[in-house]
Design an enzyme around this catalytic site. Sequence first.
Site, PDB file in Angstrom:
ATOM      1  N   CYS A  33      21.177  -4.408 -52.078  1.00 38.56           N
ATOM      2  CA  CYS A  33      21.798  -5.638 -52.552  1.00 38.56           C
ATOM      3  C   CYS A  33      21.603  -5.754 -54.055  1.00 38.56           C
ATOM      4  CB  CYS A  33      21.217  -6.864 -51.839  1.00 38.56           C
ATOM      5  SG  CYS A  33      19.483  -7.171 -52.245  1.00 38.56           S
ATOM      6  N   CYS A  57      18.222  -5.329 -55.768  1.00 37.35           N
ATOM      7  CA  CYS A  57      17.750  -3.956 -56.001  1.00 37.35           C
ATOM      8  C   CYS A  57      18.226  -3.457 -57.352  1.00 37.35           C
ATOM      9  CB  CYS A  57      18.267  -3.023 -54.912  1.00 37.35           C
ATOM     10  SG  CYS A  57      17.750  -3.435 -53.240  1.00 37.35           S
ATOM     11  N   CYS A  71      16.162  44.240 -57.958  1.00 37.75           N
ATOM     12  CA  CYS A  71      14.774  44.229 -57.516  1.00 37.75           C
ATOM     13  C   CYS A  71      14.222  42.806 -57.587  1.00 37.75           C
ATOM     14  CB  CYS A  71      13.911  45.162 -58.388  1.00 37.75           C
ATOM     15  SG  CYS A  71      13.812  44.599 -60.097  1.00 37.75           S
ATOM     16  N   CYS A 110      14.499  40.743 -60.787  1.00 31.25           N
ATOM     17  CA  CYS A 110      15.774  40.068 -61.051  1.00 31.25           C
ATOM     18  C   CYS A 110      15.774  38.663 -60.460  1.00 31.25           C
ATOM     19  CB  CYS A 110      16.932  40.872 -60.460  1.00 31.25           C
ATOM     20  SG  CYS A 110      17.137  42.515 -61.144  1.00 31.25           S
ATOM     21  N   ASP A 127      51.475  -0.540 -84.665  1.00 30.09           N
ATOM     22  CA  ASP A 127      51.857   0.412 -85.705  1.00 30.09           C
ATOM     23  C   ASP A 127      53.322   0.782 -85.466  1.00 30.09           C
ATOM     24  OD1 ASP A 127      51.525   2.417 -87.775  1.00 30.09           O
ATOM     25  OD2 ASP A 127      51.538   3.879 -86.152  1.00 30.09           O
ATOM     26  N   ASP A 156      48.558   5.326 -82.947  1.00 36.00           N
ATOM     27  CA  ASP A 156      48.465   6.679 -82.414  1.00 36.00           C
ATOM     28  C   ASP A 156      47.947   7.696 -83.415  1.00 36.00           C
ATOM     29  OD1 ASP A 156      50.697   6.703 -84.088  1.00 36.00           O
ATOM     30  OD2 ASP A 156      51.641   8.317 -82.948  1.00 36.00           O
ATOM     31  N   ASP A 190      45.090   5.170 -87.973  1.00 44.35           N
ATOM     32  CA  ASP A 190      44.974   3.931 -87.197  1.00 44.35           C
ATOM     33  C   ASP A 190      43.562   3.734 -86.639  1.00 44.35           C
ATOM     34  OD1 ASP A 190      47.700   3.273 -87.490  1.00 44.35           O
ATOM     35  OD2 ASP A 190      48.223   4.661 -85.875  1.00 44.35           O
TER      36      ASP A 190
END
Length: 795
Positions: A16, A19, A83, A86, A495, A690, A694
């Site tokens: 809840c 918590c 081996c 590794c 713009d 864009d 800007d």
Amino acid sequence: MSESRQITVGVTGMTCAACSNRIEKVLNKMDGVKAQVNLTTEKASVHYNPDAVTVEDITTKIEKLGYGVQLERLELDVFGMTCAACSTRIEKVLNKEEGVKQATVNLATESASIEFNPALVKELDLIGRIKKLGYDAKVKADKEDKQTEKEKQLQKMKTKLIISAILSAPLLLTMLVHLAGVSIPDIFMNPWFQFTLATPVQFIIGWQFYVGAYKNLRNGGANMDVLVALGTSAAYFYSLYEAFNTLRHPGHMPHLYFETSAILITLILFGKYLETSAKSRTTVAISKLLNLQAKQARVVRDGAEMMIPMEDVVVGDRLVVKPGEKIPVDGIVVKGRTSVDESMITGESIPIEKDIDASVIGSTINKNGTIEMEAKKVGKDTALASIIKVVEDAQGSKAPIQRLADVISGYFVPIVVGIAFVTFGVWILFVTPGELETALVTAIAVLVIACPCALGLATPTSIMVGSGRAAESGILFKGGEHLERTHQLNAIVLDKTGTITKGKPEVTYFTADEETLSLVASAEKGSEHPLAEAIVAFATERNVPFVETEYFNAIPGHGIEARIHDKNVLVGTRKLMNDHNITVTGAIEAELVDYEMKGNTAMLITVNGELKGILAVADTVKDTAKDAIKELKEQGLEVIMLTGDNERTAKAIAEQVGIDRVIAQVLPEEKANRVKEIQLQGKKVAMVGDGVNDAPALAVADIGIAIGTGTEVAIEAADVTILGGELLLIPKAIKISKATIKNIRQNLFWAFAYNSAGIPIAALGLLAPWIAGAAMAFSSVSVVTNSLRLKRVKI
């Protein structure tokens, strides 16, 4: 001093809002930590100073509070080991990786099993680490598609619910018989029969409530588990006391409430099951985005084509994409020609033509030609991965409106426990003196009807559904706070170039000779400005020769200057000419004005100080710009155009789309200041742009809206991203924000109203505990269900 870092940690065990508030409060007390914990997503977003605290400190603190840190397990096939050295090496390196709890590498089976925190390290990172050691690793080929953690959790909850319901059904029958006055076999009324049914429900099915309550109380907190454990235990142990009285006093008629404890637990489990099931549907937007991703790629290696998993694609790979296939990753076309359906990113339904050197976006669809492409961005760096990250961050963030609910939830449970004890005392001392049973039942009703879950779910579920609904429409909110603030806007600044207009201007008038065009085009070739691209394209179509430029300088807002073969070339505004003491005659001025009145951007051209002519460029308005601006006005917003272009050209464009206020001839560095000036007028301002120029204005505005077809810098600086540059999405973004805030307010109102009315009614003895439990369980369900209505909101 190190820069602040950010991690997202999956948290398990929260039941809840108390918590999530407890975890958030404790984490924020840590030195250098700022945390937000979201109950709905079960994630903690943590900003921390690595000089002051480590990630391990943060996760350890969460675990000490009695909650779990969500881990995942990755099973890999490992190739190239020869081996034990590794496997030991791989295991040692993996165990040192941040976020890896435990890694085991088996030489005999050539496999690795890794338990890791997905917030700190990704599967691809772990596979990549093994590859860097000189080995190869892939996700197990024979591994079945496993259920997600949510699906497993839901199935587990369903199983417990069914068992609890079966054991509680006979007890429910005894209660209903009492109410109806119908006789049933004596076995059902036997206290030890009821004890046998209720005990597994109380201590096996309901054990989770005791564990949760213990962990919270141990750490100085209290949550819903405390209320449930107290209420059901009181009913169970009072009934057990009454059952033992029948042994001591054979004629004693016991007052049993085994059915109350068992039915309460069953109803709460039922409510939690419905809530979890509904919550899983709030993340449908992320699922849809993930399903867009390609699963395999056709790569060219050693001259041969082969299909490989997406995680094996690396930057620089040469990929083949055939008609009808998804483009695997972001990159550029190196061979072939086609058209690509980019609607999932740009919203543009018409396929885009792609030739050599054209950019292509991962997960878009190749329509009608086979191409070869070079991978430029893979994995988390692709455009789609970035979009998914933005949506995940938005769904995991908190809106400011949630703060009040969080504060209340933090004090809620202790207050309710206090009210329950007061209720018990008042009833046993004054209302029904000496009647333990009545006082106990009333106190139990108070405990079980109160639940902070509805308060905790009210905001995050709406934010999740609202931001997901927006993402499906091509609108990306970076966080819940931006989704909330958008509805407050009353002014929007647009713009011009690339926002209102298409950003792809064309040369409409050129009054000089071919030699001058050659000089101008050669000079402009060094610029990335859209107007320069239009001039270069114009010259290319006319096969005008390009010559080498010795010097080039772009003057923002004014034009360019260049030196070519000892000739000084200027292309730009009247201001540029004035700065170089070049006189613009009345006839030339009239011609300039005429072009500008027609919506063109007109530039003067001089060579060695001599005026050679005029070059005019026009940028056409986007098809939907006028409709979008009309909708914004209907929503009560003041629409303003902000541009570096001259006033006549700007007003001509503004008149076409219905904008009344124009701020023209603004240099890039001045745009942010103009936005501030509008804010000082008491306006809540959105800036839409864009370009790189800007970005400062986007950051200063109350809400920065980036056009998704624009630059990454603009998108990074913005609070909202509109995919594809479709301006109609701007009024839609505002509608979604308004609908989401309205939904949140509804949720908060009913959550507050429910508890405000429910607790007094229970304290007055007007609610049976099982009815109170049912009401508590369904309060959370109603909040989540109301939030899901946002998926159907019309925008």
